[in-house]
Design an enzyme around this catalytic site. Structure first.
Site, PDB file in Angstrom:
ATOM      1  N   THR A   1      22.088  26.513 -41.831  1.00  0.00           N
ATOM      2  CA  THR A   1      22.027  27.966 -41.623  1.00  0.00           C
ATOM      3  C   THR A   1      23.245  28.605 -42.291  1.00  0.00           C
ATOM      4  OG1 THR A   1      20.811  27.707 -39.563  1.00  0.00           O
ATOM      5  CG2 THR A   1      22.013  29.774 -39.842  1.00  0.00           C
TER       6      THR A   1
ATOM      7  N   GLN B   1      14.617  19.803 -45.399  1.00  0.00           N
ATOM      8  CA  GLN B   1      13.562  18.897 -44.941  1.00  0.00           C
ATOM      9  C   GLN B   1      13.243  17.810 -45.960  1.00  0.00           C
ATOM     10  OE1 GLN B   1      12.422  18.728 -41.929  1.00  0.00           O
ATOM     11  NE2 GLN B   1      13.083  20.676 -41.061  1.00  0.00           N
TER      12      GLN B   1
ATOM     13  N   HIS C   1      21.725  16.933 -39.426  1.00  0.00           N
ATOM     14  CA  HIS C   1      20.958  16.407 -38.290  1.00  0.00           C
ATOM     15  C   HIS C   1      19.492  16.145 -38.586  1.00  0.00           C
ATOM     16  CE1 HIS C   1      18.928  20.139 -36.629  1.00  0.00           C
ATOM     17  NE2 HIS C   1      19.841  20.729 -37.364  1.00  0.00           N
TER      18      HIS C   1
ATOM     19  N   THR D   1      39.669  24.629 -39.658  1.00  0.00           N
ATOM     20  CA  THR D   1      39.929  23.183 -39.618  1.00  0.00           C
ATOM     21  C   THR D   1      38.609  22.434 -39.649  1.00  0.00           C
ATOM     22  OG1 THR D   1      41.922  23.596 -38.350  1.00  0.00           O
ATOM     23  CG2 THR D   1      41.038  21.346 -38.269  1.00  0.00           C
TER      24      THR D   1
ATOM     25  N   CYS E   1      10.347  27.763 -32.672  1.00  0.00           N
ATOM     26  CA  CYS E   1      11.133  28.993 -32.614  1.00  0.00           C
ATOM     27  C   CYS E   1      12.411  28.755 -31.829  1.00  0.00           C
ATOM     28  CB  CYS E   1      10.292  30.070 -31.960  1.00  0.00           C
ATOM     29  SG  CYS E   1      11.162  31.600 -31.799  1.00  0.00           S
TER      30      CYS E   1
END
Ligand code: PMP
Length: 390
Positions: A72, A179, A201, A242, A330
Site C-alpha cells: 500500500t 500477487q 506477506h 528507522t 474488503c
C-alpha cells in the site's frame, strides 16, 4: 471438527520458516542501521542482504529496491506527479489506472481526482489496450498503473505489451506485482515496467513490509522527487524512519525461498486448483469460474453459483473447517459487490455470490478434499435456502 484447511493465501500467506528464522535472528540484534558502530553496522548488513534477496526475486540490482511498510505504501510512493524521467523535472500530468486495481492504486496516490482516468477491462478482466492507447493520446506525460495479476480473479495482464504501448507514448509504467511475485516470473527487466510494488506477506514474509523497485536501465533513471514520508535520510531519502530490520530481514529470506521454489510450487498449485475447478463443475454445473479462459495465476480460483450469497457461503465454509474469502476481501470486513467483477461486466446477482479460493505452497490433496466436501455441503444447503429467500 478440528481439521482445517486455509485457502486465503491471496489475503495473506503463512510465514515461511526461512522468514521466521531471519526475523528471530534480527530481533536479537540491538543496533540501529543508521549507527556507525558495530551493532549498527550489523543491522545495516541484514538490511542490505535482504535488499539483495528482494532484488534477485525481480531480477534487478539491490540499489533499485526501496523498502516500505508494505505494498500500500509502495503504491502511494510510486503514484505521484513528481516522477522524473531521464532527468527532466516535468511533473506527470495524468494517471491512468485499470478499473480492476487494488484500492491502494485506484485511489490515485498523490494525483488530484481530476487527473485520474480509469481504463476499462474486457469480460476476463484484461485491460483494453485500444482504450489505453486512446487515453495515452490525450496526455503529455502520463503515468500508467496496471497490476501484474489480479488479487480476486488471478488474471494476468499482458504487461510486456502494455510497457511497449506506454513507453511509445512517453509514459511511465508502474506495476503492482503483489500477487504475481513468487508465483509467476516477475523479472522487472523482462516485464519492462519502470516501477514495481511488492508485499512481503503474500510470499511468506511478515505483514508490514514491502518494497518499491525501480528499473535500472531507464536512460537517466526514474526519480521520485517527492518522498511520501519525510524527515530522515533512510532508504536514500526516499522513506524516512528507522528501518524495521526484523521485518525487512524476514521479507528478504522469504523472497529468496519463494524464488527458489517458484516453478515447482506453481506446477503443484495449478494441478490442485485445476482438480478443484473440474470437480466444482461436475458437482454444480451452473458454477461460473471468472477469468477461466484468460491466463491466470496458478493458485487462484474465483467462482460463483447462481443464487449463492458470498457472506453466508464464507461462514458456512468456515463452519466446515475451510477458510475462503469473498471476491473482494474488503478491509472493513464487510462483503461488498466486487468492483473487479463489476468492471468485467458480471451481473450483480452473480457477483454477490463470488467466492475466492487461493492456494499456497503447503496446500495438499487432502486440503482440496476438505474444500470439496465443504462445497458439497455449502451448495446443497445454502443454494436451496438462498434461492428460496430470493
Ligand atoms: N496490491 C494488491 C494487488 C494486493 O492484493 C494487496 C494486498 N491485499 C496490496 C496491494 C496491499 O499490500 P499490503 O498489504 O502490503 O499493503
Amino acid at each position: 471438527m478440528n481439521e482445517r484447511a486455509y485457502f486465503d493465501w491471496n489475503a495473506t500467506a503463512p510465514l515461511r520458516a526461512e522468514g521466521r528464522e531471519a526475523m528471530v535472528a534480527a530481533l536479537s540484534l540491538p543496533g540501529n542501521a543508521s549507527s556507525v558502530h558495530s551493532e549498527g553496522r550489523a543491522a545495516r548488513k541484514l538490511i542490505e542482504a535482504a535488499r539483495a534477496q528482494v532484488a534477485a526475486l525481480v531480477g534487478t540490482e539491490p540499489k533499485n529496491v526501496t523498502f516500505t511498510s508494505g505494498a500500500t505504501e509502495a503504491n502511494m510512493l510510486a503514484l505521484t506527479p513528481a516522477l522524473e524521467s531521464g532527468g527532466r523535472k516535468e511533473p506527470r500530468d495524468r494517471l491512468l489506472v485499470s478499473s480492476i486495481e487494488h484500492p491502494s492504486v485506484s485511489c490515485g496516490g498523490r494525483f488530484a481526482a481530476s487527473q485520474i482516468e480509469q481504463l476499462p477491462v474486457d469480460s476476463n478482466g484484461v485491460v483494453d489496450l485500444d482504450a489505453l492507447k486512446a487515453a495515452l493520446a490525450k496526455a503529455e506525460r502520463p503515468l500508467v498503473s496496471v497490476m501484474l495479476a489480479n488479487n480476486e480473479t488471478g488474471v494476468i495482464q499482458p504487461i510486456r505489451e502494455i510497457t511497449a504501448i506506454v513507453h511509445a507514448a512517453n509514459g511511465i509504467l508502474h506495476v503492482d506485482a503483489v500477487q504475481g511475485a513468487g508465483r509467476i516470473d516477475c523479472d522487472i527487466t523482462a516485464l519492462g515496467a519502470d516501477l514495481l510494488s511488492l508485499s512481503a506477506h503474500k510470499l511468506g514474509g511478515p505483514q508490514g513490509a514491502g518494497a518499491l523497485v525501480r528499473h535500472s536501465s531507464v536512460v537517466g533513471g526514474i526519480q521520485i522527487a517527492e518522498p511520501l514520508i519525510r524527515g530522515g535520510g533512510q532508504e536514500r531519502w526516499l522513506r524516512a524512519g528507522t528501518e524495521n530490520v526484523a521485518a525487512i530481514s524476514g521479507f528478504g529470506a522469504a523472497a529468496e525461498a519463494a524464488n527458489d521454489a517458484r516453478q515447482a510450487d506453481a506446477i503443484r498449485m495449478a494441478a490442485l486448483r485445476d482438480r478443484f475447478e473440474a470437480a466444482l463443475k461436475v458437482h454444480t454445473p451452473a458454477t461460473v469460474v471468472f477469468g477461466a479462459t484468460a491466463e491466470r495465476l496458478p493458485n487462484t480460483s474465483l467462482f460463483a453459483a447462481p443464487g449463492l450469497k458470498a457472506e453466508t457461503a464464507i461462514i458456512s465454509f468456515d463452519l466446515n473447517g475451510v477458510a475462503v474469502s469473498s471476491g473482494s476481501a474488503c478491509s472493513s470486513g464487510k462483503v461488498q459487490i466486487s468492483t473487479v467483477l463489476t468492471a468485467m461486466g458480471v451481473e450483480p446477482e452473480l457477483a454477490r455470490g463470488a467466492v475466492r479460493v487461493s492456494l499456497g505452497w503447503t496446500t495438499t490433496e487432502a486440503d482440496i478434499d476438505l474444500l470439496l466436501n465443504a462445497w458439497m455441503r455449502v451448495a446443497s444447503s445454502l443454494l436451496k435456502r438462498d434461492q428460496r429467500a430470493a
